[in-house]
Design a protein around this motif. Structure first.
Motif, short mmCIF file in Angstrom:
data_model
loop_
_atom_site.label_atom_id
_atom_site.label_comp_id
_atom_site.label_asym_id
_atom_site.label_seq_id
_atom_site.Cartn_x
_atom_site.Cartn_y
_atom_site.Cartn_z
N GLY A 56 -90.67 -40.06 -0.25
CA GLY A 56 -92.00 -40.07 0.36
C GLY A 56 -92.06 -39.15 1.57
N PRO A 57 -93.21 -39.12 2.26
CA PRO A 57 -93.38 -38.16 3.35
C PRO A 57 -92.48 -38.39 4.56
N THR A 58 -92.23 -39.65 4.92
CA THR A 58 -91.38 -39.90 6.10
C THR A 58 -89.95 -39.50 5.77
N HIS A 108 -93.44 -43.27 12.36
CA HIS A 108 -94.64 -42.45 12.56
C HIS A 108 -95.70 -43.24 13.30
N ALA A 177 -99.26 -45.38 7.50
CA ALA A 177 -100.31 -44.40 7.79
C ALA A 177 -101.36 -44.41 6.68
N THR A 201 -95.24 -44.17 0.04
CA THR A 201 -96.22 -43.44 -0.77
C THR A 201 -95.55 -42.53 -1.79
N ASP A 218 -102.86 -39.84 1.80
CA ASP A 218 -101.44 -39.61 2.06
C ASP A 218 -101.22 -38.26 2.70
N GLN A 219 -100.06 -38.14 3.32
CA GLN A 219 -99.76 -36.94 4.10
C GLN A 219 -99.52 -35.71 3.21
N1 ASP Z 1 -95.55 -42.45 5.58
C1 ASP Z 1 -96.17 -43.08 4.46
C2 ASP Z 1 -97.28 -43.96 4.91
O1 ASP Z 1 -97.23 -44.39 6.05
C3 ASP Z 1 -95.20 -43.87 3.68
C4 ASP Z 1 -93.97 -43.14 3.27
O2 ASP Z 1 -93.40 -42.38 4.04
O3 ASP Z 1 -93.55 -43.35 2.13
O4 ASP Z 1 -98.13 -44.28 4.16
#
Ligand code: ASP
Length: 340
Positions: A56-58, A108, A177, A201, A218-219
């Motif tokens: 995922g993004p993080t 985040h 997020a 995500t 989503d990011q």
């Molecule tokens: N950063 C994403 C969110 O806060 C979750 C992720 O990193 O998977 O929705």
């Protein structure tokens, strides 16, 4: 707060890593010390805890910076995903880990929203952590499964209002997020939707591509590839400016929803009580990593950029978190969302 056996196992792993760190520090006088100095830090592996799923993004941002940081620190960095409860399980675990610099949390904007969303969070963001520095601020996109009927953001608002009981909105749990952006969307659209929580995500986007859920925020660090490949339908980006890497995607303001503005800042944390010299070593390594051309290029491809060097500091990070806690507490209260 929901705790599964997997989370408990992950928490035990972190505790074990922390215990090993402390043992090493005590037995050979290496590692960090209790007197505010860094000693031989780091003289063993450092664990970077990601509070969401792998892929995922993080996770992506963490893996981008961990390699150059490891090089700078001269130690291996192991990335560990401790998913669940919108990132709050991992944050609680790290808050309670040994303050020796060997357990580091990437988190985040959720660090600043969770206190307004959870009655019993189990940690205090400003008191239980030392801030290492800010990392990046990532725009969000509103994306849907490819065959979802609405063609534009305005159509999406009309559609969800008419089909509120049927439409599904994915997120990464309360405090994520994607959850915050979904709340802002529902508030702006004046509708309450059925939310489908995931542990990150990464898996939510997989289900979106597979058509199992209707839409989500989503990011760009997660959605850019799928948007460019035409595997999802993209409506807008949630920043005042368009994103260079997705030039055709309108902003929410251009698409008729100017109140929906959010971008996702990230920062690195260690437990409160970590020696100042250790925090400084981590912060210096973060600054170096953010100046790395490879990191800058990878981030640019995914619609983001490193923060300026002066923001990759404990002071700037603490000031930002303090301001964000106040901002989001008010926005969340104004939206009528109650802590659970
Ligand atoms: N950063 C994403 C969110 O806060 C979750 C992720 O990193 O998977 O929705």
């Amino acid at each position: 707060m929901r705790t599964t056996s997997r989370h408990r196992a992950a928490a035990r792993t972190i505790a074990a890593i922390a215990a090993v760190s402390l043992g090493a520090a005590c037995s050979d006088n290496g590692g960090s010390t209790g007197d505010g100095t860094a000693g031989n830090y780091p003289d063993q592996n450092i664990t970077f805890v990601v509070p969401f799923s792998a892929g995922g993004p993080t996770d992506t941002v963490t893996r981008m910076i961990s390699e150059p940081m490891a090089k700078e620190l001269g130690a291996k960095i192991v990335v560990q995903n401790v998913e669940g409860a919108g990132g709050t399980i991992a944050a609680g675990d790290v808050a309670r880990a040994e303050p020796d610099g060997y357990t580091v949390l990437m988190h985040h904007i959720g660090m600043s929203t969770a206190p307004a969303l959870y009655k019993n969070l189990g940690y205090k963001p400003l008191e239980d952590f030392e801030m290492v520095g800010l990392v990046t601020e990532v725009p969000m996109t509103i994306v849907a499964r490819k065959d979802f009927a609405p063609a534009t953001l305005q159509d999406l608002v009309t559609h969800v209002k008419a089909n509120a009981g049927k439409v599904t909105l994915a997120n990464a749990g309360i405090g994520a997020a994607s959850h915050l952006c979904g709340l802002l969307f529902q508030d702006a659209a004046g509708v309450k939707l059925q939310e489908v929580p995931y542990e990150g995500t990464g898996p939510a986007l997989t289900d979106l591509v597979g058509g199992q859920v209707d839409f989500m925020c989503d990011q760009t660090t997660n959605t850019s590839g799928q948007i460019s490949a035409g595997k999802v339908k993209a409506y807008a980006v949630t920043t005042p400016e368009r994103v260079k890497s997705l030039p055709d995607l309108p902003t929410t303001a251009e698409a008729g929803l100017p109140q929906l503005q959010v971008s996702v800042w990230h920062g690195l944390y260690v437990p409160a009580g970590t020696p100042q010299e250790v925090v400084q070593k981590l912060s210096d390594a973060l600054k170096k990593a953010l100046a790395d051309q490879g990191v800058i290029d990878q981030m640019a491809k995914l619609g983001t950029a490193p923060v300026p060097a002066e923001d990759a500091t404990p002071e700037a990070h603490r000031a930002h978190l303090d301001e964000q806690l106040k901002t989001w507490a008010k926005v969340i209260a104004d939206a009528g969302v109650k802590a659970s």
